[in-house]
Motif scaffolding. Structure first.
Motif, PDB file in Angstrom:
ATOM      1  N   VAL A 166       0.875  -1.180   0.000  1.00 49.02           N
ATOM      2  CA  VAL A 166       0.000   0.000   0.000  1.00 49.02           C
ATOM      3  C   VAL A 166       0.910   1.227   0.000  1.00 49.02           C
ATOM      4  CG1 VAL A 166      -1.928   1.209   1.074  1.00 49.02           C
ATOM      5  CG2 VAL A 166      -1.675  -1.259   1.421  1.00 49.02           C
ATOM      6  N   LEU A 167       0.679   2.130  -0.947  1.00 49.36           N
ATOM      7  CA  LEU A 167       1.566   3.265  -1.194  1.00 49.36           C
ATOM      8  C   LEU A 167       1.542   4.287  -0.052  1.00 49.36           C
ATOM      9  CD1 LEU A 167       3.444   4.471  -3.375  1.00 49.36           C
ATOM     10  CD2 LEU A 167       1.400   5.408  -4.486  1.00 49.36           C
ATOM     11  N   THR A 209       1.755   5.193 -13.190  1.00 51.04           N
ATOM     12  CA  THR A 209       1.450   3.813 -12.800  1.00 51.04           C
ATOM     13  C   THR A 209       2.730   3.118 -12.348  1.00 51.04           C
ATOM     14  OG1 THR A 209       1.780   3.119 -15.086  1.00 51.04           O
ATOM     15  CG2 THR A 209      -0.490   3.569 -14.416  1.00 51.04           C
ATOM     16  N   GLU A 229       2.133  -3.556 -12.394  1.00 51.40           N
ATOM     17  CA  GLU A 229       1.984  -4.085 -11.032  1.00 51.40           C
ATOM     18  C   GLU A 229       0.489  -4.225 -10.725  1.00 51.40           C
ATOM     19  OE1 GLU A 229       1.794  -5.583  -8.026  1.00 51.40           O
ATOM     20  OE2 GLU A 229       3.900  -4.985  -7.758  1.00 51.40           O
ATOM     21  N   PRO A 230       0.000  -5.454 -10.632  1.00 50.58           N
ATOM     22  CA  PRO A 230      -1.441  -5.640 -10.444  1.00 50.58           C
ATOM     23  C   PRO A 230      -1.936  -5.247  -9.055  1.00 50.58           C
ATOM     24  CG  PRO A 230      -0.316  -7.762 -10.415  1.00 50.58           C
ATOM     25  CD  PRO A 230       0.719  -6.742 -10.741  1.00 50.58           C
ATOM     26  N   ASP A 231      -1.018  -5.145  -8.082  1.00 48.05           N
ATOM     27  CA  ASP A 231      -1.437  -4.862  -6.707  1.00 48.05           C
ATOM     28  C   ASP A 231      -1.499  -3.367  -6.386  1.00 48.05           C
ATOM     29  OD1 ASP A 231      -1.588  -7.560  -6.279  1.00 48.05           O
ATOM     30  OD2 ASP A 231       0.424  -7.723  -5.423  1.00 48.05           O
ATOM     31  N   LEU A 232      -1.152  -2.528  -7.368  1.00 47.23           N
ATOM     32  CA  LEU A 232      -1.184  -1.080  -7.109  1.00 47.23           C
ATOM     33  C   LEU A 232      -2.009  -0.376  -8.187  1.00 47.23           C
ATOM     34  CD1 LEU A 232       2.583  -0.534  -6.233  1.00 47.23           C
ATOM     35  CD2 LEU A 232       0.675  -0.296  -4.635  1.00 47.23           C
ATOM     36  N   VAL A 233      -2.919   0.484  -7.739  1.00 45.82           N
ATOM     37  CA  VAL A 233      -3.765   1.209  -8.694  1.00 45.82           C
ATOM     38  C   VAL A 233      -3.025   2.473  -9.151  1.00 45.82           C
ATOM     39  CG1 VAL A 233      -5.876   0.298  -7.669  1.00 45.82           C
ATOM     40  CG2 VAL A 233      -4.972   2.496  -6.871  1.00 45.82           C
ATOM     41  N   PRO A 234      -3.495   3.111 -10.220  1.00 48.75           N
ATOM     42  CA  PRO A 234      -2.809   4.315 -10.715  1.00 48.75           C
ATOM     43  C   PRO A 234      -2.718   5.421  -9.666  1.00 48.75           C
ATOM     44  CG  PRO A 234      -4.357   3.516 -12.348  1.00 48.75           C
ATOM     45  CD  PRO A 234      -4.607   2.717 -11.104  1.00 48.75           C
ATOM     46  N   LEU A 235      -1.661   6.193  -9.770  1.00 51.43           N
ATOM     47  CA  LEU A 235      -1.430   7.343  -8.889  1.00 51.43           C
ATOM     48  C   LEU A 235      -1.680   8.596  -9.719  1.00 51.43           C
ATOM     49  CD1 LEU A 235      -0.300   8.762  -6.358  1.00 51.43           C
ATOM     50  CD2 LEU A 235       1.993   8.337  -7.266  1.00 51.43           C
ATOM     51  N   SER A 262      -5.240   1.020 -17.044  1.00 49.06           N
ATOM     52  CA  SER A 262      -4.049   0.246 -16.717  1.00 49.06           C
ATOM     53  C   SER A 262      -4.337  -0.726 -15.592  1.00 49.06           C
ATOM     54  CB  SER A 262      -2.904   1.185 -16.304  1.00 49.06           C
ATOM     55  OG  SER A 262      -3.292   1.926 -15.169  1.00 49.06           O
ATOM     56  N   HIS A 263      -5.587  -0.760 -15.141  1.00 52.99           N
ATOM     57  CA  HIS A 263      -5.905  -1.597 -14.000  1.00 52.99           C
ATOM     58  C   HIS A 263      -7.358  -2.068 -14.075  1.00 52.99           C
ATOM     59  CE1 HIS A 263      -5.809  -3.013  -9.839  1.00 52.99           C
ATOM     60  NE2 HIS A 263      -4.500  -2.910  -9.937  1.00 52.99           N
ATOM     61  N   LEU A 267      -9.353  -2.410 -11.601  1.00 53.67           N
ATOM     62  CA  LEU A 267     -10.195  -1.671 -10.667  1.00 53.67           C
ATOM     63  C   LEU A 267     -10.298  -0.214 -11.090  1.00 53.67           C
ATOM     64  CD1 LEU A 267      -8.722  -3.064  -7.319  1.00 53.67           C
ATOM     65  CD2 LEU A 267     -10.805  -3.814  -8.496  1.00 53.67           C
ATOM     66  N   LEU A 291     -10.203   2.185  -9.130  1.00 51.42           N
ATOM     67  CA  LEU A 291      -9.667   2.985  -8.029  1.00 51.42           C
ATOM     68  C   LEU A 291      -8.480   3.845  -8.459  1.00 51.42           C
ATOM     69  CD1 LEU A 291      -9.684   0.251  -5.252  1.00 51.42           C
ATOM     70  CD2 LEU A 291     -11.149   2.280  -5.335  1.00 51.42           C
ATOM     71  N   ARG A 292      -8.267   4.948  -7.720  1.00 49.16           N
ATOM     72  CA  ARG A 292      -7.124   5.829  -7.920  1.00 49.16           C
ATOM     73  C   ARG A 292      -6.566   6.174  -6.544  1.00 49.16           C
ATOM     74  NH1 ARG A 292      -7.815   4.639 -12.285  1.00 49.16           N
ATOM     75  NH2 ARG A 292      -8.369   5.782 -14.164  1.00 49.16           N
ATOM     76  N   ASN A 293      -5.280   6.455  -6.474  1.00 48.94           N
ATOM     77  CA  ASN A 293      -4.676   7.031  -5.263  1.00 48.94           C
ATOM     78  C   ASN A 293      -5.045   6.311  -3.969  1.00 48.94           C
ATOM     79  OD1 ASN A 293      -3.758   8.863  -7.094  1.00 48.94           O
ATOM     80  ND2 ASN A 293      -5.152  10.499  -6.476  1.00 48.94           N
ATOM     81  N   VAL A 294      -4.776   5.029  -3.908  1.00 49.55           N
ATOM     82  CA  VAL A 294      -4.959   4.312  -2.650  1.00 49.55           C
ATOM     83  C   VAL A 294      -3.684   4.512  -1.835  1.00 49.55           C
ATOM     84  CG1 VAL A 294      -5.308   2.067  -1.558  1.00 49.55           C
ATOM     85  CG2 VAL A 294      -6.519   2.639  -3.683  1.00 49.55           C
ATOM     86  N   LEU A 295      -3.798   5.304  -0.792  1.00 45.11           N
ATOM     87  CA  LEU A 295      -2.613   5.711  -0.033  1.00 45.11           C
ATOM     88  C   LEU A 295      -2.800   5.417   1.449  1.00 45.11           C
ATOM     89  CD1 LEU A 295      -2.252   9.238  -1.712  1.00 45.11           C
ATOM     90  CD2 LEU A 295      -0.919   7.193  -2.256  1.00 45.11           C
ATOM     91  N   ARG A 296      -1.668   5.219   2.136  1.00 43.54           N
ATOM     92  CA  ARG A 296      -1.736   5.034   3.587  1.00 43.54           C
ATOM     93  C   ARG A 296      -0.925   6.133   4.261  1.00 43.54           C
ATOM     94  NH1 ARG A 296       3.040   3.367   5.528  1.00 43.54           N
ATOM     95  NH2 ARG A 296       4.457   2.754   3.874  1.00 43.54           N
TER      96      ARG A 296
END
Lengths: 495, 100
Positions: free
Chosen positions: A69-70, A93, A295-301, B55-56, B58, B60-65
Motif C-alpha cells: 500500500v503506497l 502507474t 503491477e497488479p497490486d497497485l492502482v494508478p497514482l 491500466s488496471h 479496478l 480505483l485511484r490514489n490508494v494511499l496510507r
C-alpha cells in the motif's frame, strides 16, 4: 519544455587529461532516498544504521499473500521534487522490474516505467546552466548485500549476506538529459541537486550514508560533433570526488580506445576508488531484459489538484530562486559588481541570504551587506544564520557612514556573531569612538611632518604615496580612522 | 494476427525466468504458448473505439496510507524461514550473475 532543444552545454573544456580534441558528454542518474518515517509500501521504519533485518515485515520480505500500500508522504515528497525541478507532474502507474538477485526477496523491484510521475523539467546551476531533467520517478530501494570471503568482491566471494532493512525504502530516481559536459559540471549538478532535495525536505542529502547515490552515463565525441557517442554507465560513485575522478578516467579510457581504432561498447562499469579506474561489470547481453509488466497490486497514482496542493504546501524557495532574489537586490542597487555572483552563491549556499535580504529591507547598503555576509559572516555560518538582521543592518550603517572603519566593522561583526549585542555598544566597549576631526587633523599633521620627502612626492602628484601616508595615519590611530576621511584630509592640505 | 512463437524465443524466456527446459520442451511450449497467444488475440478483434484506456482492472485511484510506523517482525522469526543465516543476515550462495 527545457532540454528538448539544444543541450544547455557550455563550451567543452579543453585540457582535461587525455581527452584533448574531444567533448565529454554526461547524463546523470541520482537515486534519492526519501525522508519518510516508513517504507514505500509497508509500515516498517525507514532508518539508516539499524540492526540488520529488524525493519522488515511480510510486505518488504515479499512473503506470499502480502500486499503493498503506497505511502502518502513518499508521494508528496516525490511531487515536491517534481515541482522543485520544474517538471510536469502527471498521472502515473507502477510496474514490476523482474530480475534475479538476492537484494530483493520478491525477485522484482516495484518501479515506475513508461508512466513516471514527473517528466520534462530542468535544474539551473549557479553559473546559469540549465540541465534538462528527463524524469523523476518513484521506486523502492533494494536490500544490502555484503560479499564474504575471497576478495570481498562479488565475483570471487565465497557467499553473500543480505540485510533487508533497506529493501522497500522509498526512492525517487532523477534522470538528467545528456546536457552535462565533463567532470566539473557533473559535480556542480549533483551538488545543486542535493541542495534542492534538502531544501524541498525530500532528503537529508547524506551521500556518505547512501541517501544520494549517483550513476554517470559517460560518452565522448570529437569537438564540434553533435552526434552522441556510445555511452557507458559508471556505478559506485559514493562522493562528489569519486564522481569527478570516475568521469575523467572513463572519458580518457574511451578516447584512448577510439584513438587506437577500437570502439566503445555500451555496458555498465564499476568505479574502483582505490585503483582509480573503471572495470566492466556485465557480460550477458540479456542483462537488461527486465520483463517489465504492470503491477497488479497497485492502482494508478493520479496527482490531482488536491494532492499536489497538499504536497507543495510550505515549499520554500529553491536555491536558484534565492540566488536570483539576492542578485536582483545587489544588481538593482549597483548594476552588478565583479565577483558578486560568487558571493551570491556563497550566501545562498550557507543559508545567509535571508539575513542579507532582511538587512537590505532595513535600509542596509546591498553591496556591503552581501560582501560582509559572504566574506566575514560566512566564516561562522551557524552563528550568522541566527544573527539578528537589525543588528547586522545597524553595523553596516556604522560602516557606511564612516563611524567605523572597515577593519573595526569586521571586528565588531566577529564580536556580534560570538556574543550578540548592539553594534554601537560593542564599538564603544572596544574603544572605537569615532575619531574627532581635531584629533584626526593632529595625527595627519604629525604624519606629514614625519615624512617630508613623501609629502613632497604627494604634492608632485604621485598618487601611490597617498596610500603610504594613509597607512601611517591608520597605524597612528590604531585603525580607528576611516580611510576615506584620511584621504580627504590629505587632499585638503594639498591646497 | 499473432506470429508463431519460435523455440528460440521460448528458450530465451525460460532463461530469463531461470527455468531449465529441454529442446523438446521448448518446441512443445512454443506450440502451446502460440495457441494461447492466438486465443488472447481475440481481444484485438473487439471494437474498442470509445472505450477509455485503463491500466488496471479496478476503477480505483490514489490508494494511499499514512506514513506511520507499524511493528516489524522479530528477527529470529524473519530468519527462521531462511535455509541459512549468519550474523543476523540471510546467507545466500555465491552470486554468479551480475548486479542489476
Amino acid at each position: 519544455m527545457s532540454g528538448s532543444g539544444t543541450p544547455a552545454g557550455a563550451p567543452a573544456r579543453a585540457g582535461e587529461a587525455g581527452v584533448e580534441g574531444y567533448e565529454i558528454v554526461v547524463g546523470l542518474e541520482v537515486h534519492c532516498e526519501l525522508a519518510t518515517a516508513t517504507k514505500l509500501f509497508c509500515g516498517c521504519t525507514n532508518a539508516f544504521g539499524a540492526v540488520s533485518n529488524t525493519h522488515v515485515c511480510p510486505v518488504c520480505l515479499g512473503l506470499p499473500g502480502s500486499l503493498p500500500v503506497l505511502n502518502r508522504r513518499a508521494v508528496e515528497l516525490a511531487i515536491r521534487i517534481g515541482r522543485a525541478l520544474h517538471c510536469e507532474v502527471r498521472p502515473s502507474t507502477f510496474h514490476r522490474k523482474n530480475y534475479f538477485y538476492p537484494d530483493m526477496p520478491k525477485d522484482y523491484q516495484i518501479s515506475q516505467y513508461d508512466e513516471p510521475i514527473n517528466v520534462d523539467g530542468y535544474l539551473e546551476l549557479p553559473g546559469g546552466l540549465r540541465v534538462g531533467i528527463e524524469r523523476a520517478h518513484i521506486e523502492e530501494d533494494t536490500g544490502k548485500t555484503t560479499h564474504v570471503g575471497g576478495g570481498g568482491r562479488i565475483h570471487d566471494a565465497d557467499y553473500s549476506l543480505v540485510d533487508y532493512n533497506r529493501a522497500g525504502v522509498p526512492l525517487v530516481e532523477i534522470v538528467s538529459r545528456p546536457d552535462v559536459r565533463g567532470a566539473e559540471q557533473a559535480r556542480a549538478y549533483v551538488s545543486e541537486l542535493r541542495a534542492v532535495l534538502v531544501a524541498s525536505g525530500a532528503s537529508d542529502g547524506r551521500m556518505e550514508e547512501g541517501s544520494l547515490r549517483v550513476d554517470a552515463n559517460v560518452s565522448v565525441r570529437p569537438l564540434g560533433s553533435d552526434v552522441l557517442g556510445t555511452r557507458c554507465e559508471v556505478k559506485n560513485l559514493n562522493s562528489l570526488r569519486s564522481l569527478g575522478r570516475a568521469i575523467e578516467h572513463e572519458a580518457a579510457r574511451q578516447v584512448a580506445l577510439v584513438e587506437s581504432g577500437g570502439r566503445v561498447v555500451q555496458e555498465t562499469r564499476h568505479w574502483n576508488e582505490a585503483e582509480g579506474r573503471t572495470s566492466s561489470m556485465r557480460s550477458k547481453e540479456e542483462a537488461n531484459d527486465y520483463r517489465y509488466f504492470s503491477e497488479p497490486d497497485l492502482v494508478p497514482l493520479v496527482p490531482d489538484a488536491d494532492l499536489v496542493e497538499r504536497a507543495t504546501a510550505g515549499m520554500p524557495l529553491m536555491p536558484a530562486a534565492r540566488r536570483k532574489r539576492v542578485a536582483a537586490l545587489v544588481g538593482d542597487a549597483l548594476g552588478g559588481e565583479a565577483g558578486a555572483s560568487d558571493q551570491v552563491a556563497t550566501v545562498v549556499d550557507l543559508g545567509l541570504d535571508d539575513l542579507v535580504v532582511a538587512a537590505v529591507g532595513l535600509g542596509a547598503d546591498p553591496s556591503l551587506a552581501l560582501r560582509r555576509a559572504a566574506n566575514e559572516a560566512a566564516q561562522r555560518p551557524e552563528e550568522a544564520r541566527r544573527l539578528d538582521a537589525t543588528a547586522f543592518a545597524d553595523l553596516l550603517g556604522l560602516e557606511v557612514t564612516g563611524k567605523l572603519s572597515s577593519t573595526q566593522a569586521k571586528t565588531v561583526l566577529a564580536e556580534l556573531l560570538e556574543h550578540g549585542g548592539e553594534p554601537e555598544e560593542i564599538a564603544r566597549r572596544l574603544g572605537y569612538e569615532a575619531l574627532s576631526s581635531d584629533e584626526l587633523a593632529g595625527v595627519v599633521d604629525d604624519v606629514i611632518a614625519a615624512h617630508p620627502a613623501e609629502w613632497e612626492r604627494f604634492l608632485g602628484g604621485e598618487s601611490k604615496v597617498a596610500q603610504l601616508l594613509t597607512g601611517q595615519v591608520m597605524k597612528a590611530t590604531k585603525g580607528r580612522a576611516n580611510g576615506r576621511t584620511v584621504a580627504e584630509a590629505l587632499d585638503a592640505r594639498r591646497g | 494476427m499473432s506470429e508463431q512463437l519460435s523455440s528460440e524465443a521460448v528458450a530465451h524466456i525460460a532463461r530469463l525466468a531461470r527455468l531449465e527446459i529441454t529442446a523438446e520442451e521448448s518446441a512443445t511450449y512454443a506450440g502451446q504458448l502460440s495457441a494461447i497467444l492466438e486465443h488472447v488475440e481475440a481481444v484485438r478483434r473487439l471494437d474498442t473505439a470509445g472505450v477509455p484506456p485503463t491500466s488496471h482492472a479496478l476503477e480505483l485511484r490514489n490508494v494511499l496510507r499514512a506514513d506511520e510506523p507499524r511493528p516489524c517482525l522479530e528477527r529470529d522469526e524473519v530468519l527462521s524461514g531462511a535455509p541459512r543465516a549468519e550474523d543476523g543476515r540471510f546467507l545466500v550462495p555465491r552470486i554468479l550473475g551480475e548486479e542489476p
